[in-house]
Motif scaffolding. Structure first.
Motif, PDB file in Angstrom:
ATOM      1  N   ASN A   1      -8.285   6.475   3.729  1.00 32.71           N
ATOM      2  CA  ASN A   1      -9.649   6.775   3.289  1.00 32.71           C
ATOM      3  C   ASN A   1     -10.100   5.851   2.169  1.00 32.71           C
ATOM      4  OD1 ASN A   1     -10.331   8.891   5.065  1.00 32.71           O
ATOM      5  ND2 ASN A   1      -9.226  10.379   3.818  1.00 32.71           N
ATOM      6  N   LEU A   2      -9.587   4.642   2.169  1.00 31.67           N
ATOM      7  CA  LEU A   2     -10.033   3.631   1.214  1.00 31.67           C
ATOM      8  C   LEU A   2     -11.106   2.789   1.902  1.00 31.67           C
ATOM      9  CD1 LEU A   2      -6.591   2.667  -0.343  1.00 31.67           C
ATOM     10  CD2 LEU A   2      -8.432   3.964  -1.427  1.00 31.67           C
ATOM     11  N   THR A   3     -12.334   3.288   1.843  1.00 32.00           N
ATOM     12  CA  THR A   3     -13.480   2.650   2.486  1.00 32.00           C
ATOM     13  C   THR A   3     -14.693   2.830   1.583  1.00 32.00           C
ATOM     14  OG1 THR A   3     -14.190   4.642   3.646  1.00 32.00           O
ATOM     15  CG2 THR A   3     -12.584   3.254   4.779  1.00 32.00           C
ATOM     16  N   LEU A   4     -15.741   2.065   1.855  1.00 28.10           N
ATOM     17  CA  LEU A   4     -17.007   2.266   1.143  1.00 28.10           C
ATOM     18  C   LEU A   4     -17.623   3.611   1.492  1.00 28.10           C
ATOM     19  CD1 LEU A   4     -18.717  -1.252   1.313  1.00 28.10           C
ATOM     20  CD2 LEU A   4     -18.242   0.065  -0.761  1.00 28.10           C
ATOM     21  N   ASP A   5     -17.273   4.149   2.641  1.00 33.87           N
ATOM     22  CA  ASP A   5     -17.805   5.446   3.046  1.00 33.87           C
ATOM     23  C   ASP A   5     -17.168   6.587   2.254  1.00 33.87           C
ATOM     24  OD1 ASP A   5     -19.728   6.638   4.627  1.00 33.87           O
ATOM     25  OD2 ASP A   5     -18.326   7.149   6.228  1.00 33.87           O
TER      26      ASP A   5
ATOM     27  N   LEU B   1       0.807  -1.215   0.000  1.00 31.86           N
ATOM     28  CA  LEU B   1       0.000   0.000   0.000  1.00 31.86           C
ATOM     29  C   LEU B   1       0.844   1.271   0.000  1.00 31.86           C
ATOM     30  CD1 LEU B   1      -2.841  -1.002   2.512  1.00 31.86           C
ATOM     31  CD2 LEU B   1      -2.978  -0.847   0.022  1.00 31.86           C
ATOM     32  N   ARG B   2       2.168   1.121  -0.053  1.00 30.51           N
ATOM     33  CA  ARG B   2       3.011   2.309  -0.064  1.00 30.51           C
ATOM     34  C   ARG B   2       2.753   3.102  -1.348  1.00 30.51           C
ATOM     35  NH1 ARG B   2       7.481   0.036   0.927  1.00 30.51           N
ATOM     36  NH2 ARG B   2       7.484   0.379   3.187  1.00 30.51           N
ATOM     37  N   GLY B   3       2.439   4.372  -1.202  1.00 32.07           N
ATOM     38  CA  GLY B   3       2.172   5.224  -2.357  1.00 32.07           C
ATOM     39  C   GLY B   3       0.734   5.192  -2.839  1.00 32.07           C
ATOM     40  N   VAL B   4      -0.112   4.370  -2.223  1.00 32.18           N
ATOM     41  CA  VAL B   4      -1.520   4.279  -2.629  1.00 32.18           C
ATOM     42  C   VAL B   4      -2.326   5.328  -1.855  1.00 32.18           C
ATOM     43  CG1 VAL B   4      -3.586   2.839  -2.598  1.00 32.18           C
ATOM     44  CG2 VAL B   4      -1.382   1.851  -3.227  1.00 32.18           C
ATOM     45  N   ARG B   5      -3.010   6.182  -2.586  1.00 37.19           N
ATOM     46  CA  ARG B   5      -3.839   7.207  -1.955  1.00 37.19           C
ATOM     47  C   ARG B   5      -5.276   7.191  -2.473  1.00 37.19           C
ATOM     48  NH1 ARG B   5      -0.840   6.871   1.295  1.00 37.19           N
ATOM     49  NH2 ARG B   5       0.564   8.360   2.297  1.00 37.19           N
TER      50      ARG B   5
END
Length: 748
Positions: free
Chosen positions: A282-286, A146-150
């Motif tokens: 902030n990788l959520t369904l919300d 997940l490094r670098g994933v935004r």
């Protein structure tokens, strides 16, 4: 003069271009709709989202099985992802099927079968991506992965799959998830008692080693796999069909099937977002809802910008070919049968201030706008009869005005548990209190309030039912006879006029308060408004209310408090007079008349009846009415219920707000309707017309810069001349000495 030349050259280079265009140059001429939002969305997870600010985005992404017809009024439900309207069966306690018009008391269960249309695909999403072995591509991720994933766009691979009935069942189970706190859980649990059983099971599993007891090896730690839990009352029939068994009769349930609460959530996407490290990014369904709708969220910066892009997997359903009278003449049927959506991208920019929002709309950089109090006079004009029309400036720009009455009610509620306003336990006391409430209802001139504080954008309330909702009467039959009287002829020739202060004073005297003083003791009558800052308690509105009460001879006191304290006062029955509003969840009278249903009392039952009104006859009629189909019998019962409310006056039916919306002439197929929220797929843009208007309205005015350049040149020129003269004068002795030296050398 060289400076002036540079300025003129720069001006010439900028000719023909709009210098104030806020969007990237490569977007010019693109099929993009530009609009604005003022409040950031708090929730985009369909199990939690329940506000209009969020609906603007969510309804374009997720698809419940049903939707409202875009053009028809009154509102009509139709299939969205469903393959036809759901099949409803009413069963008695022995399991025998009852006719549709059976008495609700005989109905033990309502069975709803929903079949989903085959072949519908989800948007591209990394949660669906698979490796060559058919296993999820992005499962079991660690910190390095997940490094670098935004954002979702940082995952290289995506996938999709067909929508299935199990996805709807999965979402219904999420209503009971103990960590998600769905706002409709309690209401739905009344009709689906299995939800409470499921919530207990999920809470126990969540507490057991962080939920690991419910997961397989390889599943995210703490994730609850809802497929492992049964929900009594909801079952999967086959790949495309599911069944919901409701307790008792609840015909309004079909309206809920048009809301995101009952949209699908795929299990593998829920599992994808549950992995460690996702929520911190902030990788959520919300934050990133997933759906089968016409658009998908590709940019989420709620403090600045939100962007929806066309879902490449969308099935392209057809634009409607029928509507209500006048739609064809308004061009709303011109795209009959054409595949939707028409627009490629929708860019929402956050505007915290009204003036920049309005100016960008006038410049053509926003395609539509609301009408605020600040720009009301610039946008519209009111005739002496109160009719609304566009101002000449707006018409010259080709702007159109759309108006509609919202399915909402704002009201001043009397706390019926208050000894003064409710009357206490004796019949005589209750009768005096009723006349007091009637007197105040007449004295508070809500027409004047709407005119002063809302620029006329409201319809005076006659009952809890807004126009357009079944049961609401029009004309003479619809007036509140306690507060209004009908003047003139029938229909358009007549009108409702508020009764005068003399009638209010008569009622006040009969209530035991002649001229605003107690008939026995001479004590002055004091009415307290409990409110929060910024509501009716602000100075302008409270001064207006005080004036209205003063004309009746009554003292008026505002008791402002913070929001939490105010809510406590209402819950505990310590408020006296308060100002509330309600937006209907669906277009049925049950969703408004329940606000005065006794079992919804705020103090006794923590319900939505904040006035704590209790009338056994009204309650019995409500129980009959709520489960009946629309028709003459239901109308007759509603008429009786409304008449009781008008006589008992637990509310001052203040007003139903009106929605005013402006759009540029290049925006097509736009129709107002508060219940229809998945509107973006229907709208179309005339891009060439927009580009031409923007160029015309934002042409740089260059001559002031030219004048400034000339003035600068005029100011600088004397200094330049003076400087050159000094340079010349300074250089002259040097040149003379040099010449003398050459002469002397020549002499030797």
């Amino acid at each position: 003069m060289l400076l002036a030349g540079f300025v003129v050259a720069g001006l010439a280079a900028g000719c023909g271009e709009a210098w104030n265009d806020p969007y990237p140059a490569d977007e010019r001429g693109s099929n993009v709709l530009y609009t604005a939002f003022t409040e950031r969305p708090k929730h985009l997870d369909p199990v939690q989202s329940y506000s209009e600010d969020e609906a603007t985005f969510l309804y374009q992404i997720v698809e419940p099985p049903l939707q409202y017809h875009y053009l028809k009024r009154p509102y009509v439900l139709e299939p969205a992802t469903a393959d036809g309207m759901p099949r409803l069966r009413r069963l008695d306690a022995a399991g025998r099927e009852l006719p549709a018009n059976a008495d609700a008391a005989r109905v033990a269960r309502t069975v709803v079968d929903v079949r989903i249309r085959p072949g519908i695909l989800y948007q591209p999403h990394p949660g669906f991506a698979q490796g060559e072995d058919g296993q999820p591509r992005y499962l079991g991720l660690d910190a390095d992965d997940l490094r670098g994933v935004r954002g979702l766009g940082d995952f290289a691979e995506t996938g999709t799959r067909e929508l299935e009935a199990r996805d709807y069942v999965y979402q219904i189970k999420r209503l009971a998830h103990p960590r998600l706190h769905s706002p409709i859980f309690e209401l739905m649990a009344e009709y689906l008692p299995g939800l409470k059983e499921l919530q207990v099971s999920l809470a126990a599993a969540s507490a057991a080693e962080g939920g690991a007891a419910a997961a397989d090896a390889g599943d995210p730690p703490g994730w609850l796999d809802l497929d492992r839990f049964a929900l009594p009352g909801v079952e999967l029939i086959d790949r495309h069909t599911y069944r919901i068994s409701l307790q008792g009769a609840y015909p309004q349930f079909l309206y809920w099937l048009a809301m995101p609460f009952f949209s699908p959530v795929p299990r593998e996407v829920d599992r994808f977002f549950a992995q460690p490290g996702m929520a911190e990014r902030n990788l959520t369904l919300d934050w990133w809802p997933v759906g089968t709708g016409p658009y998908m969220l590709v940019e989420n910066n709620p403090n600045a910008r939100m962007v929806l892009a066309r879902n490449p997997n969308y099935r392209g359903d057809a634009y409607p070919c029928e509507g209500e009278a006048g739609d064809a003449g308004a061009g709303l049927l011109d795209d009959c049968g054409k595949p939707m959506p028409f627009i490629d991208r929708i860019v929402f920019s956050r505007e915290r201030e009204g003036i920049p929002y309005w100016n960008k709309f006038l410049q053509g950089y926003y395609d539509a706008s609301g009408v605020s109090s600040d720009n009301f006079d610039q946008a519209v004009t009111l005739t002496s009869q109160g009719e609304v029309s566009l101002s000449a400036d707006m018409e010259a720009k080709g702007i159109r005005l759309l108006t509609s009455v919202s399915p909402s009610i704002f009201y001043l509620g009397f706390n019926m548990l208050d000894p003064l306003l409710g009357g206490g336990e004796t019949r005589a006391g209750r009768e005096r209190a009723r006349k007091l409430r009637q007197a105040i209802s007449i004295a508070l001139d809500m027409e004047e309030f709407v005119s002063i504080f809302l620029n006329g954008r409201g319809v005076p309330g006659m009952s809890p039912l807004p126009p357009g909702i079944f049961g609401a009467r029009e004309g003479r039959a619809g007036i509140n006879p306690v507060v209004y009287e009908w003047r003139g002829g029938e229909g358009a020739e007549g009108s409702a006029e508020r009764r005068g202060l003399d009638e209010a004073r008569r009622l006040l005297a009969e209530a035991g308060w002649p001229n605003g003083r107690n008939a026995q003791t001479g004590e002055p009558l004091v009415i307290n408004l409990d409110t929060t800052p910024g509501g009716l308690g602000d100075k302008a509105r409270s001064d207006w209310l005080a004036k209205q009460f003063r004309e009746l001879g009554v003292q008026f006191v505002v008791r402002p408090t913070d929001f939490n304290r105010f809510q406590d006062k209402v819950r505990q029955g310590n408020a006296q007079l308060f100002f509330f509003g309600w937006n209907a969840d669906y277009p049925d009278p049950e969703n408004l008349l329940f606000l005065l249903h006794g079992p919804q009392g705020k103090v006794k039952f923590n319900g939505q009846n904040a006035a704590n009104y209790a009338n056994p006859e009204y309650d019995a009629l409500f129980e009959r009415m709520k489960a009946m189909p629309d028709g003459p019998e239901r109308q007759q019962i509603i008429d009786r219920m409304v008449a009781m409310l008008q006589q008992d006056a637990p509310w001052i039916f203040a007003f139903h707000p009106m929605s005013y919306s402006l759009q540029h002439g290049w925006v097509l197929n736009r129709k107002t309707g508060a219940m229809v929220r998945n509107t973006m797929k229907y709208q179309r843009l005339d891009i060439a017309r927009r580009e031409a208007a923007r160029a015309q309205w934002n042409r740089p005015v260059l001559w002031p810069l030219g004048v400034v350049a000339l003035l600068l040149a005029a100011l600088v020129a004397p200094a330049v001349v003076h400087w050159r003269r000094r340079e010349t004068a300074t250089a002259a002795p040097g040149r003379a000495a040099s010449a003398a030296g050459r002469d002397a050398g020549g002499g030797r």
